[in-house]
Design a protein around this motif. Structure first.
Motif, PDB file in Angstrom:
ATOM      1  N   GLY A   1       0.831  -1.213   0.000  1.00  0.00           N
ATOM      2  CA  GLY A   1       0.000   0.000   0.000  1.00  0.00           C
ATOM      3  C   GLY A   1       0.851   1.243   0.000  1.00  0.00           C
ATOM      4  O   GLY A   1       0.746   2.092   0.870  1.00  0.00           O
TER       5      GLY A   1
ATOM      6  N   GLN B   1      -1.093  -5.559   8.048  1.00  0.00           N
ATOM      7  CA  GLN B   1      -1.081  -7.010   7.777  1.00  0.00           C
ATOM      8  C   GLN B   1      -0.081  -7.343   6.679  1.00  0.00           C
ATOM      9  O   GLN B   1      -0.288  -6.966   5.529  1.00  0.00           O
TER      10      GLN B   1
ATOM     11  N   THR C   1       5.347  -4.047  -3.601  1.00  0.00           N
ATOM     12  CA  THR C   1       5.909  -4.141  -2.247  1.00  0.00           C
ATOM     13  C   THR C   1       7.070  -3.175  -2.002  1.00  0.00           C
ATOM     14  O   THR C   1       7.617  -3.139  -0.899  1.00  0.00           O
ATOM     15  N   GLY C   2       7.460  -2.398  -3.019  1.00  0.00           N
ATOM     16  CA  GLY C   2       8.427  -1.332  -2.792  1.00  0.00           C
ATOM     17  C   GLY C   2       9.825  -1.819  -2.438  1.00  0.00           C
ATOM     18  O   GLY C   2      10.284  -2.870  -2.899  1.00  0.00           O
TER      19      GLY C   2
ATOM     20  N   ARG D   1       6.258   9.192  -0.174  1.00  0.00           N
ATOM     21  CA  ARG D   1       7.463   9.276   0.657  1.00  0.00           C
ATOM     22  C   ARG D   1       8.322  10.527   0.444  1.00  0.00           C
ATOM     23  O   ARG D   1       9.062  10.908   1.352  1.00  0.00           O
TER      24      ARG D   1
ATOM     25  N   LYS E   1      11.882  15.917   3.101  1.00  0.00           N
ATOM     26  CA  LYS E   1      11.808  17.336   2.708  1.00  0.00           C
ATOM     27  C   LYS E   1      10.822  18.059   3.634  1.00  0.00           C
ATOM     28  O   LYS E   1      11.099  18.201   4.815  1.00  0.00           O
TER      29      LYS E   1
ATOM     30  N   ASP F   1       1.504  -3.960   5.069  1.00  0.00           N
ATOM     31  CA  ASP F   1       2.005  -4.244   6.415  1.00  0.00           C
ATOM     32  C   ASP F   1       2.116  -2.979   7.267  1.00  0.00           C
ATOM     33  O   ASP F   1       2.294  -3.057   8.476  1.00  0.00           O
TER      34      ASP F   1
ATOM     35  N   PHE G   1      12.770  13.999  -8.966  1.00  0.00           N
ATOM     36  CA  PHE G   1      13.026  15.381  -8.548  1.00  0.00           C
ATOM     37  C   PHE G   1      13.669  15.371  -7.170  1.00  0.00           C
ATOM     38  O   PHE G   1      13.603  14.367  -6.455  1.00  0.00           O
TER      39      PHE G   1
ATOM     40  N   ALA H   1       6.216   5.017  -9.566  1.00  0.00           N
ATOM     41  CA  ALA H   1       5.118   4.429  -8.785  1.00  0.00           C
ATOM     42  C   ALA H   1       3.798   5.056  -9.217  1.00  0.00           C
ATOM     43  O   ALA H   1       2.792   4.373  -9.395  1.00  0.00           O
TER      44      ALA H   1
ATOM     45  N   ASP I   1       8.785   0.496  -7.126  1.00  0.00           N
ATOM     46  CA  ASP I   1      10.201   0.258  -6.809  1.00  0.00           C
ATOM     47  C   ASP I   1      10.639  -1.196  -6.968  1.00  0.00           C
ATOM     48  O   ASP I   1      11.816  -1.472  -7.205  1.00  0.00           O
TER      49      ASP I   1
ATOM     50  N   ILE J   1      -3.551  -4.884   0.444  1.00  0.00           N
ATOM     51  CA  ILE J   1      -2.929  -5.404   1.674  1.00  0.00           C
ATOM     52  C   ILE J   1      -1.652  -4.634   1.946  1.00  0.00           C
ATOM     53  O   ILE J   1      -0.810  -4.490   1.051  1.00  0.00           O
TER      54      ILE J   1
ATOM     55  N   LEU K   1       2.506   4.218  -3.022  1.00  0.00           N
ATOM     56  CA  LEU K   1       1.910   5.007  -4.108  1.00  0.00           C
ATOM     57  C   LEU K   1       1.490   4.115  -5.278  1.00  0.00           C
ATOM     58  O   LEU K   1       0.401   4.285  -5.846  1.00  0.00           O
ATOM     59  N   ALA K   2       2.339   3.152  -5.640  1.00  0.00           N
ATOM     60  CA  ALA K   2       2.012   2.274  -6.777  1.00  0.00           C
ATOM     61  C   ALA K   2       0.737   1.482  -6.496  1.00  0.00           C
ATOM     62  O   ALA K   2      -0.160   1.405  -7.345  1.00  0.00           O
TER      63      ALA K   2
END
Ligand SMILES: Cc1cc2nc3c(=O)[nH]c(=O)nc-3n(C[C@H](O)[C@H](O)[C@H](O)COP(=O)(O)OP(=O)(O)OC[C@H]3O[C@@H](n4cnc5c(N)ncnc54)[C@H](O)[C@@H]3O)c2cc1C
Length: 420
Positions: free
Chosen positions: A13, A82, A111-112, A46, A51, A38, A335, A310, A289, A36, A15-16
């Motif tokens: 959960g 979760q 899942t980044g 992020r 910043k 965690d 950026f 993302a 990612d 889903i 941005l993607a």
């Protein structure tokens, strides 16, 4: 063929994931959408964590991708706090940490990545920090404020984007900052030596100290507190807190356990996906990612760890899950903001890929555009405190058209006029 009763599951959960869920509904998907994550927080962005939010200039509420009520309104079923702990691509099930078993028709892995850890004595001390999550930023914000009040020292391992942005934030709180970096300049692999050093100068002018060509070997502490750091060239720097900003590793464990094709860490790592962001299993997709995608424009496999990837990759995967024809070929973009310097970078110019760098504008004043070229063709462009040029830069990259470097360097020649 996508049918109304199908279940699409999104693991992750960020941005993607959140943008993929939004796109499924925007494209008219009426089946179940299950997201889903965690983390306990609703999906958030992020970039503010190093910043505006870290600086105390942006409110907590401003970082979220959607308002919490949006998810119920869009009929997105949330499982927050979760982890998905097991993926069975044959049975098409995913199991959560609390034992819940979910059957899916299509699955998106978003899942980044997670911060790489320093593997040296002292990393377990309470004063050693990482920055990926909201909670990390909140903790670090308190640390920077107290370092600023007490003339304390922050040592940052890594002069990449996050390391430098935190250095800027720390200086604005009044903390003493030393950045230790193995390369000879900041951002060495992204910008090369000359332009990397430009960011070095920016920080030196603001009182940041750099120690290049060195690696941390030990964080010295007592009773849980950080006192100093040692480097492999025998130096010691005072430190009251340490930030490990040495990069991020894609979170591939679920994909690996499920037997999906992965990319070697030496080639950037990640879950291997085609241009439609489909993994080696036809019912499983990956974006953001964690995904290493075949890039039709760049003609290579690339994993992009940036916000725009993302933002756009999640929706592209969602459309592919719906059976649409997708070839995800966005020009990579990111950026950064440090002090009063803002920059945008478009394209892809890894070391060895370019033979010329030309600049237009005033480099000394930090108001310029840098162009990376190979045989006259534009690979990448970075605008520093110059705005509204991303579109023509990306069009020039996309065109593959040979360019006259003198015209590129001349601010009197509009970028649009160089398009074929
Ligand atoms: C401090 C910071 C500053 C940044 N600044 C910039 C910037 O200025 N410009 C820029 O272009 N990019 C920036 N980035 C990069 C950008 O934020 C990332 O590229 C983006 O967050 C990637 O989004 P994502 O959805 O792929 O992954 P993530 O945002 O990492 O989200 C993945 C989510 O999945 C969860 N998850 C992982 N595994 C599981 C599992 N098994 N079960 C359930 N949940 C799981 C994770 O906990 C996480 O919540 C920054 C990143 C950081 C950390």
């Amino acid at each position: 063929m996508v049918e109304a009763h199908q279940t699409f599951v999104i693991v992750g959960g960020g941005l993607a994931g959140a943008k993929a869920a939004e796109t499924l509904r925007a494209e008219g998907f009426t089946g179940r959408v299950i997201l889903i994550c965690d983390e306990r927080d609703h999906p958030y962005e992020r970039p503010p964590l190093s910043k505006g939010y870290l600086l105390g200039k942006e409110e907590r509420d401003s970082v979220f991708v959607h308002e919490p009520a949006w998810y119920a309104g869009a009929d997105i079923e949330l499982h927050l706090g979760q982890p998905a702990v097991h993926l069975d691509p044959d049975a098409r099930t995913v199991r959560l940490g609390d034992g819940t078993l979910i059957v899916y028709d299509k699955l998106l892995l978003a899942t980044g990545a997670e911060p790489r850890r320093l593997d040296i004595p002292g990393t377990g001390l309470a004063g050693v920090h990482h920055l990926r999550r909201l909670a990390h930023a909140e903790r670090l914000r308190g640390v920077l404020a107290s370092l600023g009040r007490d003339n304390g020292h922050l040592v940052i391992a890594g002069a990449g984007w996050i390391g430098l942005e935190v250095a800027a934030a720390a200086r604005s709180y009044g903390a003493e900052v030393t950045v230790v970096e193995t390369a000879p300049t900041p951002l060495h692999t992204v910008l090369g030596p000359e332009l990397g050093d430009l960011f070095g100068d920016l920080h030196r002018e603001r009182g940041v100290r750099f120690h290049f060509g060195a690696r941390l070997t030990e964080i010295v502490g007592q009773d849980g507190m950080v006192l100093a750091v040692r480097t492999d060239d025998g130096e010691e720097h005072p430190a009251h807190a340490v930030l490990a900003a040495i990069g991020a590793a894609p979170r591939t464990s679920l994909a690996e356990q499920a037997g999906l094709a992965l990319v070697d860490r030496s080639s950037g790592g990640g879950i291997a996906v085609d241009a439609a962001l489909r993994t080696s299993d036809p019912h499983v997709y990956a974006a953001g990612d964690v995904a290493a995608a075949d890039h039709p424009l760049l003609d290579t496999r690339i994993r992009v760890e940036h916000w725009a990837n993302a933002l756009n990759g999640g929706p592209a995967a969602a459309r592919a899950m719906l059976g649409q024809d997708v070839a995800y070929d966005r020009v990579p973009y990111f950026f950064s903001d440090q002090y009063d310097v803002g920059m945008e970078y478009s394209g892809y110019a890894p070391p060895g890929s370019y033979d010329q760098v030309v600049c237009r504008g005033d480099v000394a004043k930090r108001e310029f555009i840098a162009f990376w070229l190979s045989e006259g063709r534009l690979l990448a462009g970075m605008n520093v405190n110059v705005w509204d040029v991303t579109e023509p830069i990306q069009q020039l990259i996309r065109s593959g058209h040979p360019l006259d470097p003198a015209a590129l360097a001349d601010p009197e020649v509009s970028l649009e006029s160089l398009l074929p």
